[in-house]
Design a protein around this motif. Structure first.
Motif, mmCIF file in Angstrom:
data_model
loop_
_atom_site.group_PDB
_atom_site.id
_atom_site.type_symbol
_atom_site.label_atom_id
_atom_site.label_comp_id
_atom_site.label_asym_id
_atom_site.label_seq_id
_atom_site.Cartn_x
_atom_site.Cartn_y
_atom_site.Cartn_z
ATOM 1 N N ASP A 205 -44.056 13.614 13.806
ATOM 2 C CA ASP A 205 -42.374 13.896 13.444
ATOM 3 C C ASP A 205 -43.005 14.496 12.268
ATOM 4 O O ASP A 205 -42.239 15.658 12.222
ATOM 5 N N THR B 16 -43.884 25.480 22.231
ATOM 6 C CA THR B 16 -43.615 26.035 21.245
ATOM 7 C C THR B 16 -43.640 24.943 20.376
ATOM 8 O O THR B 16 -44.218 23.899 20.771
ATOM 9 N N SER C 89 -41.939 22.238 19.445
ATOM 10 C CA SER C 89 -41.392 20.752 19.618
ATOM 11 C C SER C 89 -41.475 20.797 21.574
ATOM 12 O O SER C 89 -41.655 18.663 21.787
ATOM 13 N N ASP C 90 -42.384 21.159 21.742
ATOM 14 C CA ASP C 90 -43.056 20.995 23.440
ATOM 15 C C ASP C 90 -44.585 20.115 22.665
ATOM 16 O O ASP C 90 -45.661 19.304 23.502
ATOM 17 N N ARG D 169 -41.737 23.550 12.414
ATOM 18 C CA ARG D 169 -40.349 23.336 12.881
ATOM 19 C C ARG D 169 -40.033 24.724 11.806
ATOM 20 O O ARG D 169 -39.155 25.686 11.782
ATOM 21 N N LYS E 165 -44.598 17.985 12.832
ATOM 22 C CA LYS E 165 -43.574 18.724 13.779
ATOM 23 C C LYS E 165 -43.001 19.053 12.996
ATOM 24 O O LYS E 165 -42.466 20.443 12.632
ATOM 25 N N ASP E 166 -41.851 18.569 11.351
ATOM 26 C CA ASP E 166 -40.764 19.002 10.885
ATOM 27 C C ASP E 166 -41.895 19.667 10.696
ATOM 28 O O ASP E 166 -41.021 21.436 9.839
#
Length: 197
Positions: A23, A15, A17-18, A30, A26-27
């Motif tokens: 950040d 995922t 998140s993993d 996501r 990742k954002d």
């Protein structure tokens, strides 16, 4: 099965998140997953920073059908490469959703023959198939591919490095514990710092 022996595959994040990334990166990823639609992407950055891992993690989260082709291998046999892509892109997705083709190390693909072919495939299969390219050297990717992709550069800001190095250390420690490998924390820390990011 190969994945059972290679820890890099066995413990690859499944995922967003993993994944261990800054950040802001990742954002971005996501958001793609939350929207349920990943645009054509060109992921660029040095080797080993997580480009292929995040591509796979996003598609796993979406439960999307996908294949991975390695540009440094496949690009030399243009007919095999063309057949792999067209066969996958023209078949129906098991889940009925959008399919994706990850082309790893796309900067090794021939810019005179293979990359223009990919541009044509991106247009031909745009209704049912997306493309995610990874590369170390973005300057080796032709402009027509650039213009058809959202470019995401994997940068490691200095301010994030201590936090990310700590996360890598914990991940390595967890893997070694799960695999019942005895280790010295100082040695693990040295290895992480030597190869970071």
């Amino acid at each position: 099965m190969q994945e059972e022996f290679l820890w890099v595959e066995k413990y690859r994040p499944k995922t967003v998140s993993d994944a261990i990334l800054p950040d802001d990166l990742k954002d971005t990823f996501r958001t793609f997953v939350e929207q349920g639609n990943i645009p054509n992407l060109l992921l660029t950055g040095s080797a080993g920073v997580g480009k292929t891992t995040i591509a796979k993690a996003m598609l796993e989260e979406l439960n999307a059908d996908y294949i991975v082709l390695n540009g440094s291998n496949e690009g030399r046999r243009i007919d095999d490469f063309r057949n792999s892509i067209s066969t996958f892109a023209t078949t129906v997705s098991f889940g009925g959703g959008r399919k994706y083709i990850i082309i790893d190390e796309a900067d090794y693909l021939n810019p005179e023959s293979v990359q223009p072919m990919l541009r044509n495939f991106m247009e031909e299969f745009s209704k049912n198939c997306g493309f995610i390219f990874t590369c170390n050297f973005v300057s080796r990717i032709i402009d027509p591919l650039h213009s058809r992709c959202s470019v995401v550069e994997f940068k490691m800001p200095k301010k994030d490095m201590p936090k990310l190095a700590g996360q890598f250390f914990k991940r390595v420690e967890t893997i070694l514990e799960r695999e019942n490998v005895e280790f010295d924390k100082k040695v693990v820390a040295e290895v992480v710092m030597k190869h970071f990011p």
